[in-house]
Design a protein around this motif. Structure first.
Motif, PDB file in Angstrom:
ATOM      1  N   TYR A   1       0.829  -1.215   0.000  1.00 28.96           N
ATOM      2  CA  TYR A   1       0.000   0.000   0.000  1.00 28.96           C
ATOM      3  C   TYR A   1       0.864   1.266   0.000  1.00 28.96           C
ATOM      4  O   TYR A   1       0.657   2.173  -0.815  1.00 28.96           O
ATOM      5  CB  TYR A   1      -0.917  -0.017   1.222  1.00 28.96           C
ATOM      6  N   TYR A   2       1.841   1.312   0.891  1.00 29.16           N
ATOM      7  CA  TYR A   2       2.710   2.491   0.952  1.00 29.16           C
ATOM      8  C   TYR A   2       3.684   2.536  -0.226  1.00 29.16           C
ATOM      9  O   TYR A   2       4.134   3.617  -0.631  1.00 29.16           O
ATOM     10  CB  TYR A   2       3.468   2.530   2.269  1.00 29.16           C
ATOM     11  N   GLY A   3       3.988   1.373  -0.784  1.00 29.38           N
ATOM     12  CA  GLY A   3       4.832   1.359  -1.969  1.00 29.38           C
ATOM     13  C   GLY A   3       4.131   1.924  -3.193  1.00 29.38           C
ATOM     14  O   GLY A   3       4.790   2.373  -4.144  1.00 29.38           O
ATOM     15  N   LEU A   4       2.806   1.935  -3.179  1.00 30.38           N
ATOM     16  CA  LEU A   4       2.021   2.462  -4.295  1.00 30.38           C
ATOM     17  C   LEU A   4       1.658   3.937  -4.114  1.00 30.38           C
ATOM     18  O   LEU A   4       1.004   4.516  -4.991  1.00 30.38           O
ATOM     19  CB  LEU A   4       0.733   1.645  -4.458  1.00 30.38           C
TER      20      LEU A   4
ATOM     21  N   ARG B   1       7.518   4.694  -7.795  1.00 32.47           N
ATOM     22  CA  ARG B   1       8.727   5.286  -8.361  1.00 32.47           C
ATOM     23  C   ARG B   1       9.338   4.364  -9.411  1.00 32.47           C
ATOM     24  O   ARG B   1       9.821   4.812 -10.462  1.00 32.47           O
ATOM     25  CB  ARG B   1       9.728   5.568  -7.233  1.00 32.47           C
ATOM     26  N   PHE B   2       9.323   3.058  -9.143  1.00 33.09           N
ATOM     27  CA  PHE B   2       9.859   2.098 -10.117  1.00 33.09           C
ATOM     28  C   PHE B   2       9.041   2.141 -11.406  1.00 33.09           C
ATOM     29  O   PHE B   2       9.617   2.121 -12.510  1.00 33.09           O
ATOM     30  CB  PHE B   2       9.831   0.690  -9.515  1.00 33.09           C
ATOM     31  N   LEU B   3       7.718   2.199 -11.294  1.00 33.55           N
ATOM     32  CA  LEU B   3       6.872   2.253 -12.488  1.00 33.55           C
ATOM     33  C   LEU B   3       7.107   3.536 -13.281  1.00 33.55           C
ATOM     34  O   LEU B   3       7.028   3.539 -14.513  1.00 33.55           O
ATOM     35  CB  LEU B   3       5.400   2.139 -12.085  1.00 33.55           C
ATOM     36  N   VAL B   4       7.403   4.618 -12.581  1.00 34.22           N
ATOM     37  CA  VAL B   4       7.730   5.881 -13.265  1.00 34.22           C
ATOM     38  C   VAL B   4       9.067   5.759 -13.985  1.00 34.22           C
ATOM     39  O   VAL B   4       9.216   6.174 -15.139  1.00 34.22           O
ATOM     40  CB  VAL B   4       7.747   7.052 -12.262  1.00 34.22           C
ATOM     41  N   ASP B   5      10.061   5.160 -13.324  1.00 29.78           N
ATOM     42  CA  ASP B   5      11.400   5.047 -13.894  1.00 29.78           C
ATOM     43  C   ASP B   5      11.433   4.173 -15.142  1.00 29.78           C
ATOM     44  O   ASP B   5      12.215   4.424 -16.065  1.00 29.78           O
ATOM     45  CB  ASP B   5      12.372   4.505 -12.850  1.00 29.78           C
TER      46      ASP B   5
ATOM     47  N   PRO C   1       5.506  12.409 -13.319  1.00 26.80           N
ATOM     48  CA  PRO C   1       6.680  12.282 -12.433  1.00 26.80           C
ATOM     49  C   PRO C   1       6.317  11.909 -11.003  1.00 26.80           C
ATOM     50  O   PRO C   1       7.100  11.238 -10.315  1.00 26.80           O
ATOM     51  CB  PRO C   1       7.313  13.682 -12.482  1.00 26.80           C
ATOM     52  N   GLU C   2       5.164  12.362 -10.527  1.00 26.47           N
ATOM     53  CA  GLU C   2       4.794  12.066  -9.142  1.00 26.47           C
ATOM     54  C   GLU C   2       4.181  10.683  -8.971  1.00 26.47           C
ATOM     55  O   GLU C   2       3.888  10.247  -7.859  1.00 26.47           O
ATOM     56  CB  GLU C   2       3.813  13.126  -8.622  1.00 26.47           C
ATOM     57  N   GLY C   3       3.997   9.970 -10.087  1.00 30.77           N
ATOM     58  CA  GLY C   3       3.402   8.645 -10.004  1.00 30.77           C
ATOM     59  C   GLY C   3       1.890   8.700 -10.127  1.00 30.77           C
ATOM     60  O   GLY C   3       1.306   9.726 -10.502  1.00 30.77           O
ATOM     61  N   TYR C   4       1.250   7.605  -9.817  1.00 28.71           N
ATOM     62  CA  TYR C   4      -0.202   7.503  -9.954  1.00 28.71           C
ATOM     63  C   TYR C   4      -0.798   7.042  -8.632  1.00 28.71           C
ATOM     64  O   TYR C   4      -0.233   6.199  -7.940  1.00 28.71           O
ATOM     65  CB  TYR C   4      -0.555   6.520 -11.073  1.00 28.71           C
TER      66      TYR C   4
END
Length: 317
Positions: A146-149, A158-162, A169-172
């Motif tokens: 949960y906190y990783g998402l 962050r990994f999915l953004v990279d 940039p801030e993720g989803y």
């Protein structure tokens, strides 16, 4: 001749007057076994039968917020559940939840068990690693995901953004939307269910006679043909039991959905279990929660009955 007839009739009369001790023997055997089965029977009564009976009883009562029983409510609690606009979408989502999680778990477990059945360096360590999701706390694992998402600081986000799967940039905000949170919950539930299912299938693989595999190889069958024609039919008993237990466990699962979708307003990510929790925790309607519990119990009972009737998990191959 007369003497023989007399003796035969005398013997028949003695047999008819002989006391029947079958019932007494069974009663004596039951009493002798009672010290051994008694604790198990008491445990089943305390953990299963009594709570189930109390659930059925509360579903027909009018219980105040403070827990005072005001008397019989008849079927009014059930009527309130069925009149709830989100009830049928919740039932459909519950069925989708069970089917999706069990399907994902079984497909991945089949491949993983096949891998773990092969001899390779470090196989024992890999087998031990598979147990980790089972040994870990479900709530702890769910909170980590949960906190990783989370946007901005979540490591998974962050990994999915990279890697370019997320454009911003801030993720989803995966856990801020009902659909994406529900999909991630399915993936996480499948991950948590992998150890039991994998080891059940692995046990089935190790019971397949080597002669059957050798005969298929001698007949020129390809690995794919061997798997689907020889191996998979031999796994029928193990697969059937694993699927049955997974159906029951996934249907009654609460922690994953509660953590992953608990912050989402409304009922767009709820299943029967999370709705029961909301009735108790948020609305303090124990009687309505009991009515929904009865409905959920009957639904899973019907699913299991149909499954057993159709698949026959204990049928000998």
């Amino acid at each position: 001749m007369r003497v023989k007839i007399y003796e035969s009739s005398t013997s028949a009369g003695s047999a008819s007057r002989r006391p029947r001790t079958g019932g007494k023997t069974r009663a004596a055997n039951l009493l002798a076994a009672l010290p051994w089965i008694g604790p198990a029977v008491l445990l089943i009564f305390a953990v299963v039968i009594y709570p189930a009976g109390l659930m059925f009883y509360n579903s027909t009562r009018d219980i105040s917020i403070s827990g005072i029983d005001k008397g019989s409510a008849g079927l009014a609690n059930f009527a309130q559940v069925f009149a709830f606009p989100a009830f049928w979408p919740i039932v459909g989502r519950t069925i989708l939840w069970v089917v999706a999680v069990v399907a994902v778990t079984v497909v991945i477990s089949l491949a993983l068990a096949q891998l773990l059945n092969k001899a390779f360096p470090g196989r024992q360590l890999v087998r031990l690693a598979v147990i980790i999701p089972w040994a870990s706390s479900v709530v702890m694992t769910t909170l980590a995901v949960y906190y990783g998402l989370e946007p901005y600081f979540g490591i998974i986000n962050r990994f999915l953004v990279d890697v370019g799967l997320v454009g911003t940039p801030e993720g989803y905000g995966w856990t801020k939307h009902a659909d994406t949170a529900f999909v991630w919950s399915i993936a996480l539930a499948g991950f948590v269910s992998l150890p039991f299912t994998t080891y059940t299938i692995l046990a089935g693989l190790q019971n397949i006679p080597g002669d059957a595999l050798e005969a298929a190889k001698m007949d020129g069958a390809s690995p794919r043909r061997t798997y689907f024609s020889v191996v998979l039919p031999q796994l029928r008993a193990a697969l059937s039991v694993a699927i049955l237990i997974n159906i029951i466990n996934v249907f009654n699962s609460l922690p994953i959905l509660k953590v992953m979708t608990g912050s989402i307003p409304g009922y767009d990510a709820d299943t029967i279990m999370t709705m029961i929790f909301k009735y108790i925790q948020d609305q303090h309607q124990i009687e309505v929660a009991s009515a929904l519990s009865v409905i959920g119990f009957l639904i899973v009972l019907a699913i299991v009955a149909v499954y057993i009737k159709t698949v026959r998990p204990m049928k000998e191959l």
